[in-house]
Design a protein around this motif. Structure first.
Motif, PDB file in Angstrom:
ATOM      1  N   LEU A 129       0.829  -1.091  -0.117  1.00  0.00           N
ATOM      2  CA  LEU A 129      -0.115  -0.043   0.165  1.00  0.00           C
ATOM      3  C   LEU A 129       0.834   1.292   0.072  1.00  0.00           C
ATOM      4  N   GLU A 130       1.985   1.156   0.109  1.00  0.00           N
ATOM      5  CA  GLU A 130       3.040   2.173   0.178  1.00  0.00           C
ATOM      6  C   GLU A 130       2.864   3.455  -0.809  1.00  0.00           C
ATOM      7  N   GLY A 131       2.683   2.952  -2.162  1.00  0.00           N
ATOM      8  CA  GLY A 131       2.596   3.653  -3.175  1.00  0.00           C
ATOM      9  C   GLY A 131       1.381   3.662  -3.805  1.00  0.00           C
ATOM     10  N   PHE A 132       0.269   3.194  -3.091  1.00  0.00           N
ATOM     11  CA  PHE A 132      -1.011   2.934  -4.070  1.00  0.00           C
ATOM     12  C   PHE A 132      -1.957   4.386  -3.343  1.00  0.00           C
ATOM     13  N   CYS A 133      -2.428   4.849  -4.369  1.00  0.00           N
ATOM     14  CA  CYS A 133      -3.797   5.663  -4.137  1.00  0.00           C
ATOM     15  C   CYS A 133      -4.799   5.153  -5.194  1.00  0.00           C
ATOM     16  N   PRO A 134      -5.947   4.901  -4.922  1.00  0.00           N
ATOM     17  CA  PRO A 134      -6.989   4.513  -5.809  1.00  0.00           C
ATOM     18  C   PRO A 134      -7.581   5.696  -6.457  1.00  0.00           C
ATOM     19  N   SER A 135      -8.058   5.200  -7.877  1.00  0.00           N
ATOM     20  CA  SER A 135      -8.566   6.142  -8.546  1.00  0.00           C
ATOM     21  C   SER A 135     -10.047   6.553  -8.018  1.00  0.00           C
ATOM     22  N   VAL A 136     -10.665   7.551  -8.632  1.00  0.00           N
ATOM     23  CA  VAL A 136     -12.044   8.002  -8.371  1.00  0.00           C
ATOM     24  C   VAL A 136     -13.114   7.053  -9.297  1.00  0.00           C
ATOM     25  N   SER A 137     -14.268   6.809  -8.290  1.00  0.00           N
ATOM     26  CA  SER A 137     -14.967   5.505  -8.845  1.00  0.00           C
ATOM     27  C   SER A 137     -15.600   5.970 -10.373  1.00  0.00           C
ATOM     28  N   GLU A 138     -15.194   4.955 -11.460  1.00  0.00           N
ATOM     29  CA  GLU A 138     -15.836   5.012 -12.808  1.00  0.00           C
ATOM     30  C   GLU A 138     -17.048   4.009 -12.804  1.00  0.00           C
ATOM     31  N   TYR A 139     -17.981   4.268 -13.633  1.00  0.00           N
ATOM     32  CA  TYR A 139     -19.045   3.235 -13.864  1.00  0.00           C
ATOM     33  C   TYR A 139     -19.253   3.085 -15.331  1.00  0.00           C
ATOM     34  N   ASP A 140     -19.696   1.790 -15.772  1.00  0.00           N
ATOM     35  CA  ASP A 140     -19.803   1.627 -17.043  1.00  0.00           C
ATOM     36  C   ASP A 140     -21.368   2.021 -17.769  1.00  0.00           C
ATOM     37  N   MET A 141     -21.475   1.655 -18.864  1.00  0.00           N
ATOM     38  CA  MET A 141     -22.983   1.934 -19.366  1.00  0.00           C
ATOM     39  C   MET A 141     -24.041   1.466 -18.501  1.00  0.00           C
ATOM     40  N   ASN A 142     -23.919   0.482 -17.842  1.00  0.00           N
ATOM     41  CA  ASN A 142     -24.946  -0.295 -17.211  1.00  0.00           C
ATOM     42  C   ASN A 142     -25.017   0.049 -15.612  1.00  0.00           C
ATOM     43  N   GLY A 143     -24.170   1.078 -15.406  1.00  0.00           N
ATOM     44  CA  GLY A 143     -24.112   1.530 -13.974  1.00  0.00           C
ATOM     45  C   GLY A 143     -23.042   0.833 -13.002  1.00  0.00           C
ATOM     46  N   ASN A 144     -22.589  -0.090 -13.653  1.00  0.00           N
ATOM     47  CA  ASN A 144     -21.716  -1.004 -12.602  1.00  0.00           C
ATOM     48  C   ASN A 144     -20.311  -0.258 -12.452  1.00  0.00           C
ATOM     49  N   GLU A 145     -19.917  -0.207 -11.394  1.00  0.00           N
ATOM     50  CA  GLU A 145     -18.544   0.358 -10.682  1.00  0.00           C
ATOM     51  C   GLU A 145     -17.359  -0.566 -11.587  1.00  0.00           C
ATOM     52  N   MET A 146     -16.454   0.204 -12.062  1.00  0.00           N
ATOM     53  CA  MET A 146     -15.493  -0.535 -12.653  1.00  0.00           C
ATOM     54  C   MET A 146     -14.293  -0.809 -11.858  1.00  0.00           C
ATOM     55  N   PRO A 147     -13.399  -1.522 -11.806  1.00  0.00           N
ATOM     56  CA  PRO A 147     -12.309  -1.847 -11.050  1.00  0.00           C
ATOM     57  C   PRO A 147     -11.344  -0.552 -10.626  1.00  0.00           C
ATOM     58  N   ARG A 148     -11.331  -0.587  -9.632  1.00  0.00           N
ATOM     59  CA  ARG A 148     -10.252   0.709  -9.073  1.00  0.00           C
ATOM     60  C   ARG A 148      -8.902   0.653  -9.818  1.00  0.00           C
ATOM     61  N   VAL A 149      -8.163   1.649 -10.098  1.00  0.00           N
ATOM     62  CA  VAL A 149      -6.709   1.585 -10.352  1.00  0.00           C
ATOM     63  C   VAL A 149      -6.050   2.297  -9.487  1.00  0.00           C
ATOM     64  N   ASN A 150      -4.640   2.030  -9.695  1.00  0.00           N
ATOM     65  CA  ASN A 150      -3.562   2.851  -9.067  1.00  0.00           C
ATOM     66  C   ASN A 150      -3.355   4.195  -9.885  1.00  0.00           C
ATOM     67  N   VAL A 151      -3.433   5.425  -9.093  1.00  0.00           N
ATOM     68  CA  VAL A 151      -3.136   6.493  -9.768  1.00  0.00           C
ATOM     69  C   VAL A 151      -1.922   7.274  -9.153  1.00  0.00           C
ATOM     70  N   ALA A 152      -1.221   8.152 -10.031  1.00  0.00           N
ATOM     71  CA  ALA A 152       0.122   8.791  -9.629  1.00  0.00           C
ATOM     72  C   ALA A 152      -0.427   9.916  -8.429  1.00  0.00           C
ATOM     73  N   THR A 153       0.487  10.113  -7.736  1.00  0.00           N
ATOM     74  CA  THR A 153       0.265  11.106  -6.580  1.00  0.00           C
ATOM     75  C   THR A 153       1.299  12.127  -6.696  1.00  0.00           C
ATOM     76  N   ILE A 154       1.093  13.302  -6.408  1.00  0.00           N
ATOM     77  CA  ILE A 154       2.048  14.306  -6.442  1.00  0.00           C
ATOM     78  C   ILE A 154       2.194  14.952  -5.118  1.00  0.00           C
ATOM     79  N   HIS A 155       3.142  15.706  -4.709  1.00  0.00           N
ATOM     80  CA  HIS A 155       3.306  16.655  -3.335  1.00  0.00           C
ATOM     81  C   HIS A 155       3.914  18.040  -3.797  1.00  0.00           C
ATOM     82  N   ARG A 156       3.700  18.898  -2.829  1.00  0.00           N
ATOM     83  CA  ARG A 156       4.428  20.195  -3.065  1.00  0.00           C
ATOM     84  C   ARG A 156       5.752  19.965  -2.761  1.00  0.00           C
TER      85      ARG A 156
END
Length: 329
Positions: free
Chosen positions: A141-168
């Motif tokens: 989990l050290e470098g994990f940050c899940p993406s925002v929820s995305e949904y397909d045409m049927n309204g089902n939530e799609m699998p979350r993916v890891n997204v890159a993080t930034i910092h000041r």
């Protein structure tokens, strides 16, 4: 679960004095879960297929003031009844498929789990063959940050993916990581939202993720981006300020970069004012808690985990004047 926290700031924050800010988060110390593998799973009072089922009585069909009571079928004694006049009804509790239930014990072919809902914690037994026992991993989990929820045409939530993080790059919040996503479904002149997600690793096993939205308004001919707060009123006349960022109108492909540049280079005071309500004044039980299983998959826990009977793992993240984030147990 799709929950968005609007990035609001109370009026007095505009005059807050710069100093240390702390964020305390808590999660139950549960490291074993039962992942439900089928719909319609019964939960029993004892490890016995003929044992009493976990039931739920609802005071009506779903109004704002609905009251729900959980009980085992042999404990009712007529206390909870269905009533067509007021809409109250009774149903058997069936956890959703793929739900993660905290494990508190085992008995042969059965496993004892916690049912967490509506501020209650009920212990019940389920058969092992209808799911999978899952252990929390100490790494991943050290470098994990899940993406925002995305949904397909049927309204089902799609699998979350890891997204890159930034910092000041500098200042007292240089160790505060966050991801940034902008809404690109509108034209270049229309206001849109930028979603910020802040990951906090707790005890090396749990990842709390806080989410916030900033309203972004493109303005033609604007010389420099600026941050301000729009006044709003709550249901009881509380005064809030919605965080709004003005940027110069630019191509959709450049809008995200414009927002990122401002967030990375705005003053510490502005950044702190922006974060005060969404982080430092927030409840210590996060809406999102992620784990990595021994099967190397990322899983999000139920938001009712705070009601688990497990002891709590409590961690404080402190951002001070020495340009560092200090974590304390």
């Amino acid at each position: 679960m799709k929950k968005t926290i609007l990035l609001l700031i109370v009026a007095f924050a505009a005059t807050a004095v710069m100093g240390q800010r702390s964020l305390t988060l808590s999660v139950p110390k549960c490291t074993t879960f039962f992942k439900v593998g089928t719909d319609g799973l019964n939960m029993r009072k004892r490890p016995d297929a003929a044992g009493a089922k976990l039931m739920a009585w609802h005071s009506d069909a779903g109004s704002y003031e609905t009251v729900t009571k959980y009980y085992f079928s042999d404990d009712n004694r007529g206390r909870y009844k269905a009533n067509d006049y007021n809409g109250s009804y009774i149903e058997t509790v069936h956890p959703d498929k793929d739900a993660l239930l905290p494990v508190t014990g085992e008995s042969g072919d059965w496993v004892q789990v916690e049912w967490l809902a509506d501020n209650v914690c009920m212990k019940a037994y389920v058969m092992k063959k209808f799911g999978t026992l899952m252990t929390v991993s100490d790494t991943g989990l050290e470098g994990f940050c899940p993406s925002v929820s995305e949904y397909d045409m049927n309204g089902n939530e799609m699998p979350r993916v890891n997204v890159a993080t930034i910092h000041r790059p500098m200042g007292k919040y240089k160790d505060l990581k966050f991801s940034l996503k902008t809404d690109e479904s509108y034209s270049v002149d229309d206001p849109f939202y930028a979603t910020l997600r802040f990951p906090f690793l707790i005890d090396g096993k749990y990842l709390a993720v806080e989410t916030a939205n900033i309203q972004v308004k493109p303005v033609r001919g604007l010389r420099a981006s600026s941050l301000y707060w729009e006044k709003e009123y709550g249901m009881d006349d509380e005064v809030f300020y919605t965080t709004t960022l003005k940027i110069e109108v630019c191509a959709k492909s450049m809008q995200r970069q414009a927002v990122e540049n401002f967030l990375l280079n705005m003053t510490d005071r502005q950044f702190e004012m922006m974060l005060d309500s969404v982080l430092f004044n927030n409840d210590e039980y996060p809406l999102e808690i992620w784990i990595r299983s021994d099967r190397q998959s990322y899983e999000m826990l139920n938001t009712n985990m705070q009601y688990s009977s497990y002891p709590k793992c409590r961690q404080t993240f402190t951002f001070g004047d020495r340009n560092s984030a200090v974590r304390k147990e």
